[in-house]
Design a protein around this motif. Structure first.
Motif, mmCIF file in Angstrom:
data_model
loop_
_atom_site.group_PDB
_atom_site.id
_atom_site.type_symbol
_atom_site.label_atom_id
_atom_site.label_comp_id
_atom_site.label_asym_id
_atom_site.label_seq_id
_atom_site.Cartn_x
_atom_site.Cartn_y
_atom_site.Cartn_z
ATOM 1 N N MET A 95 0.802 -1.215 0.000
ATOM 2 C CA MET A 95 0.000 0.000 0.000
ATOM 3 C C MET A 95 0.843 1.279 0.000
ATOM 4 O O MET A 95 0.349 2.353 -0.324
ATOM 5 C CB MET A 95 -0.928 0.033 1.232
ATOM 6 C CG MET A 95 -2.003 -1.023 1.222
ATOM 7 S SD MET A 95 -3.156 -0.815 -0.140
ATOM 8 C CE MET A 95 -2.846 -2.289 -1.069
ATOM 9 N N SER A 97 3.130 2.573 -1.931
ATOM 10 C CA SER A 97 3.213 3.340 -3.174
ATOM 11 C C SER A 97 1.936 4.148 -3.411
ATOM 12 O O SER A 97 1.990 5.275 -3.902
ATOM 13 C CB SER A 97 3.496 2.423 -4.370
ATOM 14 O OG SER A 97 2.433 1.523 -4.559
ATOM 15 N N LYS A 98 0.787 3.593 -3.039
ATOM 16 C CA LYS A 98 -0.474 4.332 -3.171
ATOM 17 C C LYS A 98 -0.537 5.475 -2.166
ATOM 18 O O LYS A 98 -1.027 6.558 -2.478
ATOM 19 C CB LYS A 98 -1.668 3.402 -2.978
ATOM 20 C CG LYS A 98 -1.831 2.400 -4.100
ATOM 21 C CD LYS A 98 -3.011 1.496 -3.859
ATOM 22 C CE LYS A 98 -3.133 0.478 -4.978
ATOM 23 N NZ LYS A 98 -4.240 -0.450 -4.774
ATOM 24 N N SER A 101 1.502 8.289 -3.458
ATOM 25 C CA SER A 101 1.187 8.716 -4.826
ATOM 26 C C SER A 101 0.802 10.185 -4.933
ATOM 27 O O SER A 101 1.003 10.802 -5.977
ATOM 28 C CB SER A 101 0.056 7.859 -5.404
ATOM 29 O OG SER A 101 -1.175 8.181 -4.775
ATOM 30 N N VAL A 103 -2.206 11.084 -4.993
ATOM 31 C CA VAL A 103 -3.556 11.059 -5.548
ATOM 32 C C VAL A 103 -4.509 10.739 -4.390
ATOM 33 O O VAL A 103 -4.433 9.671 -3.794
ATOM 34 C CB VAL A 103 -3.688 10.004 -6.671
ATOM 35 C CG1 VAL A 103 -5.110 9.942 -7.201
ATOM 36 C CG2 VAL A 103 -2.694 10.287 -7.774
ATOM 37 N N SER A 105 -7.670 9.932 -3.985
ATOM 38 C CA SER A 105 -8.494 8.720 -3.976
ATOM 39 C C SER A 105 -7.657 7.470 -3.712
ATOM 40 O O SER A 105 -8.091 6.574 -2.985
ATOM 41 C CB SER A 105 -9.261 8.573 -5.291
ATOM 42 O OG SER A 105 -8.366 8.460 -6.378
ATOM 43 N N GLU A 106 -6.454 7.399 -4.286
ATOM 44 C CA GLU A 106 -5.580 6.242 -4.040
ATOM 45 C C GLU A 106 -5.150 6.191 -2.579
ATOM 46 O O GLU A 106 -5.083 5.118 -1.979
ATOM 47 C CB GLU A 106 -4.346 6.300 -4.947
ATOM 48 C CG GLU A 106 -4.606 5.891 -6.362
ATOM 49 C CD GLU A 106 -3.325 5.784 -7.188
ATOM 50 O OE1 GLU A 106 -2.226 5.668 -6.606
ATOM 51 O OE2 GLU A 106 -3.440 5.828 -8.415
ATOM 52 N N ASN A 109 -8.166 5.070 -0.483
ATOM 53 C CA ASN A 109 -8.416 3.638 -0.706
ATOM 54 C C ASN A 109 -7.369 2.775 -0.013
ATOM 55 O O ASN A 109 -7.694 1.739 0.578
ATOM 56 C CB ASN A 109 -8.468 3.322 -2.198
ATOM 57 C CG ASN A 109 -9.709 3.871 -2.866
ATOM 58 O OD1 ASN A 109 -10.715 4.154 -2.215
ATOM 59 N ND2 ASN A 109 -9.650 4.049 -4.172
ATOM 60 N N ALA A 110 -6.104 3.186 -0.097
ATOM 61 C CA ALA A 110 -5.031 2.422 0.563
ATOM 62 C C ALA A 110 -5.219 2.443 2.070
ATOM 63 O O ALA A 110 -5.095 1.404 2.737
ATOM 64 C CB ALA A 110 -3.671 2.989 0.176
#
Length: 196
Positions: A95, A97-98, A101, A103, A105-106, A109-110
């Motif tokens: 997780m 990298s997300k 990120s 971003v 939303s990423e 979510n992560a």
């Protein structure tokens, strides 16, 4: 003369091939040059071996999961916390990298995926504690857990307010809830490890 050279080359190649590595060679003479087309049974063997290894690996995972589940009900060997961290470390690395990120939303979510996984682990160790603790300590743990849930929600909401309603509010909320849940799961795991 060309046929003799081709025959010698093919003979050397055929002799050089091991029985394990069966290779069929087809030679084609075209305008004075030799082109070789090679087909190999090793590709098929490698694919079959790969499939076999995947099936074997899946079976090992299932056996390991069952063994782990069986061991959870037994008296703690003092390593539950280490096992918990080991189980979760892989997911946290996946997780990361997300989370990095940028971003929104990423990142949310992560954090949500991590939160769900840590919450599942927290509930698992909580259940184990409730099975092992004497009645008076069970009641104290129940009260402490209820209080912790309220504090977790308050802190997550406070963190989200720091974004002043911006897009990072969800990231701050989910990140705070995840971190607090992780800390609590580890705290309960240590409590379980210390049971006599």
């Amino acid at each position: 003369m060309k046929k003799l050279v081709i025959f010698l080359i093919l003979s050397i190649v055929v002799i050089g091939c091991s029985k394990e590595n069966k290779v069929e060679r087809v030679s084609k003479v075209d305008s004075g040059t030799i082109a070789e087309v090679q087909t190999s049974q090793n590709q098929n063997n490698a694919e079959e071996k790969s499939q076999s290894q995947k099936v074997s690996s899946e079976k090992e995972k299932k056996v390991g999961a069952k063994s782990q589940k069986d061991n959870l009900g037994k008296k703690s060997s003092g390593t539950y916390t280490k096992e918990l961290n080991s189980r979760m470390e892989k997911l946290e690395k996946e997780m990361q990298s997300k989370l990095d990120s940028g971003v929104t939303s990423e990142m949310v979510n992560a954090n949500n995926e991590l939160y769900e996984a840590w919450d599942k682990e927290l509930n698992k160790v909580y259940k184990l504690l409730m099975e092992k603790l004497p009645a008076d300590r069970k009641e104290k743990l129940k009260k402490d857990q209820r209080a912790w849930v309220k504090i977790k929600e308050e802190k997550a909401n406070e963190a989200a307010k720091e974004a002043d309603g911006g897009t990072l509010a969800g990231v701050l909320y989910s990140g705070t809830a995840t971190g607090l849940t992780k800390d609590r799961a580890i705290e309960l795991a240590k409590m379980y490890d210390n049971l006599k």
